[in-house]
Design a protein around this motif. Structure first.
Motif, PDB file in Angstrom:
ATOM      1  N   THR A  13       0.934  -1.092  -0.141  1.00  0.00           N
ATOM      2  CA  THR A  13       0.035  -0.024   0.249  1.00  0.00           C
ATOM      3  C   THR A  13       0.903   1.325   0.172  1.00  0.00           C
ATOM      4  OG1 THR A  13      -1.615  -1.188   1.280  1.00  0.00           O
ATOM      5  CG2 THR A  13      -1.890   1.195   1.328  1.00  0.00           C
ATOM      6  N   GLY A  14       1.866   1.262   0.850  1.00  0.00           N
ATOM      7  CA  GLY A  14       2.935   2.463   0.991  1.00  0.00           C
ATOM      8  C   GLY A  14       3.569   2.459  -0.632  1.00  0.00           C
ATOM      9  N   SER A  15       3.840   1.451  -1.039  1.00  0.00           N
ATOM     10  CA  SER A  15       4.437   1.608  -2.532  1.00  0.00           C
ATOM     11  C   SER A  15       3.308   2.247  -3.570  1.00  0.00           C
ATOM     12  CB  SER A  15       4.777   0.060  -3.179  1.00  0.00           C
ATOM     13  OG  SER A  15       5.035   0.069  -4.305  1.00  0.00           O
ATOM     14  N   TRP A  16       2.189   1.840  -3.614  1.00  0.00           N
ATOM     15  CA  TRP A  16       1.069   2.412  -4.279  1.00  0.00           C
ATOM     16  C   TRP A  16       1.008   3.980  -4.089  1.00  0.00           C
ATOM     17  CZ3 TRP A  16      -4.742   1.061  -3.134  1.00  0.00           C
ATOM     18  CH2 TRP A  16      -5.533   1.561  -3.963  1.00  0.00           C
ATOM     19  N   LEU A  17       0.975   4.086  -2.596  1.00  0.00           N
ATOM     20  CA  LEU A  17       0.860   5.819  -2.497  1.00  0.00           C
ATOM     21  C   LEU A  17       2.191   6.506  -2.839  1.00  0.00           C
ATOM     22  CD1 LEU A  17      -0.529   5.335   1.025  1.00  0.00           C
ATOM     23  CD2 LEU A  17      -2.006   6.030  -0.949  1.00  0.00           C
ATOM     24  N   SER A  18       3.333   5.798  -2.821  1.00  0.00           N
ATOM     25  CA  SER A  18       4.438   6.522  -3.239  1.00  0.00           C
ATOM     26  C   SER A  18       4.305   7.039  -4.799  1.00  0.00           C
ATOM     27  CB  SER A  18       5.562   5.489  -3.139  1.00  0.00           C
ATOM     28  OG  SER A  18       5.866   4.624  -4.177  1.00  0.00           O
ATOM     29  N   MET A  19       3.383   6.471  -5.696  1.00  0.00           N
ATOM     30  CA  MET A  19       3.604   6.773  -7.047  1.00  0.00           C
ATOM     31  C   MET A  19       2.392   7.830  -7.205  1.00  0.00           C
ATOM     32  SD  MET A  19       5.767   5.259  -8.428  1.00  0.00           S
ATOM     33  CE  MET A  19       5.388   5.444 -10.326  1.00  0.00           C
ATOM     34  N   ALA A  20       1.842   8.302  -6.191  1.00  0.00           N
ATOM     35  CA  ALA A  20       0.757   9.375  -6.303  1.00  0.00           C
ATOM     36  C   ALA A  20       1.410  10.770  -7.090  1.00  0.00           C
ATOM     37  CB  ALA A  20       0.035   9.394  -5.222  1.00  0.00           C
ATOM     38  N   GLY A  21       2.223  11.120  -6.385  1.00  0.00           N
ATOM     39  CA  GLY A  21       2.864  12.406  -7.257  1.00  0.00           C
ATOM     40  C   GLY A  21       3.520  12.244  -8.316  1.00  0.00           C
ATOM     41  N   LEU A  22       4.432  11.013  -8.691  1.00  0.00           N
ATOM     42  CA  LEU A  22       4.836  10.951 -10.107  1.00  0.00           C
ATOM     43  C   LEU A  22       3.778  10.738 -11.196  1.00  0.00           C
ATOM     44  CD1 LEU A  22       8.072   8.825 -10.494  1.00  0.00           C
ATOM     45  CD2 LEU A  22       6.511   9.195 -12.120  1.00  0.00           C
ATOM     46  N   ALA A  23       2.816  10.010 -10.658  1.00  0.00           N
ATOM     47  CA  ALA A  23       1.783   9.773 -11.792  1.00  0.00           C
ATOM     48  C   ALA A  23       1.095  11.005 -11.801  1.00  0.00           C
ATOM     49  CB  ALA A  23       0.702   8.695 -11.109  1.00  0.00           C
ATOM     50  N   ALA A  24       0.757  11.897 -11.042  1.00  0.00           N
ATOM     51  CA  ALA A  24      -0.002  13.324 -11.259  1.00  0.00           C
ATOM     52  C   ALA A  24       1.230  14.307 -11.774  1.00  0.00           C
ATOM     53  CB  ALA A  24      -0.270  13.760  -9.923  1.00  0.00           C
ATOM     54  N   GLY A  25       2.314  13.995 -12.018  1.00  0.00           N
ATOM     55  CA  GLY A  25       3.355  15.016 -12.845  1.00  0.00           C
ATOM     56  C   GLY A  25       4.388  15.696 -12.066  1.00  0.00           C
ATOM     57  N   VAL A  26       4.446  15.174 -10.592  1.00  0.00           N
ATOM     58  CA  VAL A  26       5.529  15.850 -10.041  1.00  0.00           C
ATOM     59  C   VAL A  26       6.612  14.890 -10.095  1.00  0.00           C
ATOM     60  CG1 VAL A  26       6.468  16.117  -7.485  1.00  0.00           C
ATOM     61  CG2 VAL A  26       3.991  16.324  -8.056  1.00  0.00           C
ATOM     62  N   PRO A  27       7.900  15.606 -10.699  1.00  0.00           N
ATOM     63  CA  PRO A  27       9.035  15.016 -11.138  1.00  0.00           C
ATOM     64  C   PRO A  27       9.926  14.695  -9.848  1.00  0.00           C
ATOM     65  CG  PRO A  27       9.340  17.457 -11.051  1.00  0.00           C
ATOM     66  CD  PRO A  27       8.031  17.128 -10.788  1.00  0.00           C
ATOM     67  N   MET A  28      10.703  13.518 -10.393  1.00  0.00           N
ATOM     68  CA  MET A  28      11.685  13.053  -9.088  1.00  0.00           C
ATOM     69  C   MET A  28      13.104  13.936  -9.182  1.00  0.00           C
ATOM     70  SD  MET A  28      10.165  10.443  -7.666  1.00  0.00           S
ATOM     71  CE  MET A  28       8.791  11.749  -7.570  1.00  0.00           C
ATOM     72  N   GLY A  29      13.891  13.599  -8.562  1.00  0.00           N
ATOM     73  CA  GLY A  29      15.250  14.388  -8.444  1.00  0.00           C
ATOM     74  C   GLY A  29      16.379  13.564  -8.824  1.00  0.00           C
ATOM     75  N   ALA A  30      17.711  14.146  -8.195  1.00  0.00           N
ATOM     76  CA  ALA A  30      18.945  13.403  -8.717  1.00  0.00           C
ATOM     77  C   ALA A  30      19.017  11.939  -8.226  1.00  0.00           C
ATOM     78  CB  ALA A  30      20.141  14.245  -7.985  1.00  0.00           C
ATOM     79  N   SER A  31      18.285  11.498  -7.433  1.00  0.00           N
ATOM     80  CA  SER A  31      18.711  10.078  -6.734  1.00  0.00           C
ATOM     81  C   SER A  31      18.103   9.172  -7.908  1.00  0.00           C
ATOM     82  CB  SER A  31      18.011   9.757  -5.557  1.00  0.00           C
ATOM     83  OG  SER A  31      17.832   8.383  -5.353  1.00  0.00           O
ATOM     84  N   HIS A  32      17.170   9.575  -8.678  1.00  0.00           N
ATOM     85  CA  HIS A  32      16.456   8.599  -9.666  1.00  0.00           C
ATOM     86  C   HIS A  32      17.050   8.867 -10.650  1.00  0.00           C
ATOM     87  CE1 HIS A  32      12.880   8.330  -7.182  1.00  0.00           C
ATOM     88  NE2 HIS A  32      12.178   7.602  -7.787  1.00  0.00           N
ATOM     89  N   GLY A  33      17.673  10.215 -11.123  1.00  0.00           N
ATOM     90  CA  GLY A  33      18.335  10.362 -12.200  1.00  0.00           C
ATOM     91  C   GLY A  33      19.593   9.687 -12.383  1.00  0.00           C
ATOM     92  N   ILE A  34      20.387   9.842 -11.213  1.00  0.00           N
ATOM     93  CA  ILE A  34      21.663   9.196 -11.131  1.00  0.00           C
ATOM     94  C   ILE A  34      21.525   7.605 -11.046  1.00  0.00           C
ATOM     95  CG2 ILE A  34      23.928   8.521  -9.627  1.00  0.00           C
ATOM     96  CD1 ILE A  34      23.403  11.566  -8.745  1.00  0.00           C
ATOM     97  N   GLY A  35      20.411   7.025 -10.512  1.00  0.00           N
ATOM     98  CA  GLY A  35      19.911   5.727 -10.534  1.00  0.00           C
ATOM     99  C   GLY A  35      19.847   5.126 -11.826  1.00  0.00           C
ATOM    100  N   TYR A  36      19.174   5.912 -12.784  1.00  0.00           N
ATOM    101  CA  TYR A  36      18.909   5.431 -14.139  1.00  0.00           C
ATOM    102  C   TYR A  36      20.239   4.857 -14.808  1.00  0.00           C
ATOM    103  CZ  TYR A  36      13.844   6.580 -14.887  1.00  0.00           C
ATOM    104  OH  TYR A  36      12.614   6.512 -14.676  1.00  0.00           O
TER     105      TYR A  36
END
Length: 381
Positions: free
Chosen positions: A250-273
């Motif tokens: 459930t926490g994992s599901w809620l974690s995506m609400a921002g990204l799915a709604a258009g909120v960008p991630m930051g450098a942790s995600h970018g470097i992680g890619y």
């Protein structure tokens, strides 16, 4: 000044949670009127457990094929192989059971089917194009990890030729439905479940800390973070605790609400890619390594947001980077680049490539050049 903004809702229709996956799937397929269901699943689960056979039994003669050869990071060649098999089976619905690489690959398969993409090079036609034909064969996902890609319309696919993770997207590639069954996560190796849980933590944290967050996304992310902080520790202490596993889902599901709604991630995600595509570091481990260091580097720009993170994790008034560091170490996850055998000789390449991701340019503390990325990498060395 009054705040303003725009929340974009996804094309997902429903989430079923806490029920046996096969039972829920049979009802979904009946409700959707699907007649030719193609499975994309974990090879390990197919060979070593009865979880896939349960789905086949529930589907009966509606199951028209199974693809179970998707490597990590969803390479283009495997996506094309899966699409060709689904095409030959005349599938009218794709069902995934497995981790994020399988989920993302199936999203890309949807686009391959609707746009007559048949070769690795053909995928260039649908990458970033605005005139991509929408999927006509949709997807149902049953996740076995916690990285939450099933709640996004973005598919991350690795180009083997360039070792770059590329994004393929269309609003309809998001699964039509998701089934959250904690029982199917019993077979997931503990390191994988916990590390992908930290990937979901990363979604929550970078969503709240974004300069473009909003009250809707913050509410989901902060509660999701609280569920994950409690649930992951409980799962590690007692792997049989299904309520804790469902809290994590459930926490994992809620974690995506921002990204799915258009909120960008930051450098942790970018470097992680980049760490994933170039060095084959598992997604969850990239977040375990990078997130606390990115938080420390960003703190001059968003200390107020970071205070919300520490509070949601049960440590109000403490430094969020320190709280995350302790939490991740407590789960026995890697915390430095040296832990995954990445040395300073690679930092120039990582920094240059990270600048080309969607997320580094939108990090809350500005990153105008690769030099700033290298500062973060030095912290994480």
């Amino acid at each position: 000044m009054t705040a303003s903004g725009r929340i974009v809702f996804s094309r997902m229709e429903e989430v079923i949670f806490g029920r046996p996956a096969a039972e829920a799937l049979a009802e979904l397929v009946e409700r959707l009127g699907a007649a030719r269901v193609f499975l994309m699943v974990s090879g390990t689960l197919n060979r070593e457990t009865d979880e896939i056979e349960k789905l086949r039994r529930a589907l009966g003669n509606k199951c028209v094929g199974t693809f179970d050869r998707m490597p990590a990071h969803s390479p283009r060649s495997a996506v094309i192989a899966a699409a060709e098999q689904a095409r030959e089976a005349r599938a009218d619905l794709i069902v995934t059971l497995g981790g994020g690489s399988i989920t993302d690959a199936a999203k890309a398969v949807q686009l391959c089917l609707s746009n007559d993409v048949r070769t690795v090079d053909d995928m260039d036609r649908i990458r970033g194009a605005v005139d991509v034909k929408p999927p006509t064969v949709r997807q149902i996902s049953i996740p076995t990890t916690l990285s939450a890609g099933e709640f996004s319309a973005i598919a991350g696919v690795t180009n083997e030729a360039t070792k770059v993770k590329e994004m393929f997207r269309h609003p309809l590639t998001i699964p039509q439905a998701v089934v959250l069954d904690p029982e199917v996560t019993r077979h997931t190796p503990m390191w994988l479940l916990l590390s992908t849980g930290i990937r979901a933590v990363d979604h929550c944290v970078e969503g709240v800390c974004s300069n473009e967050s909003n009250e809707f996304s913050n509410a989901s992310s902060l509660h999701g973070l609280s569920l994950l902080a409690r649930g992951l520790a409980r799962v590690k202490a007692d792997p049989t605790d299904m309520a804790a596993r469902l809290d994590c889902q459930t926490g994992s599901w809620l974690s995506m609400a921002g990204l799915a709604a258009g909120v960008p991630m930051g450098a942790s995600h970018g470097i992680g890619y980049v760490l994933g595509a170039v060095f084959d570091v598992p997604h969850g481990h990239t977040s375990c390594i990078m997130l606390p260091w990115v938080m420390r580097w960003n703190k001059p720009a968003n200390a107020d947001r970071q205070a919300l993170i520490a509070s949601a994790m049960g440590h109000p008034g403490e430094d969020a980077g320190d709280v995350l560091d302790r939490f991740i170490r407590g789960l026995d996850m890697p915390r430095t680049l040296s832990d995954v055998k990445i040395g300073r000789e690679h930092f120039d390449r990582i920094a240059q490539q990270a600048m080309g991701t969607p997320w580094v340019p939108r990090n809350p503390r500005p990153i105008p050049t690769p030099a700033e990325v290298k500062e973060i990498l030095e912290l994480a060395a």
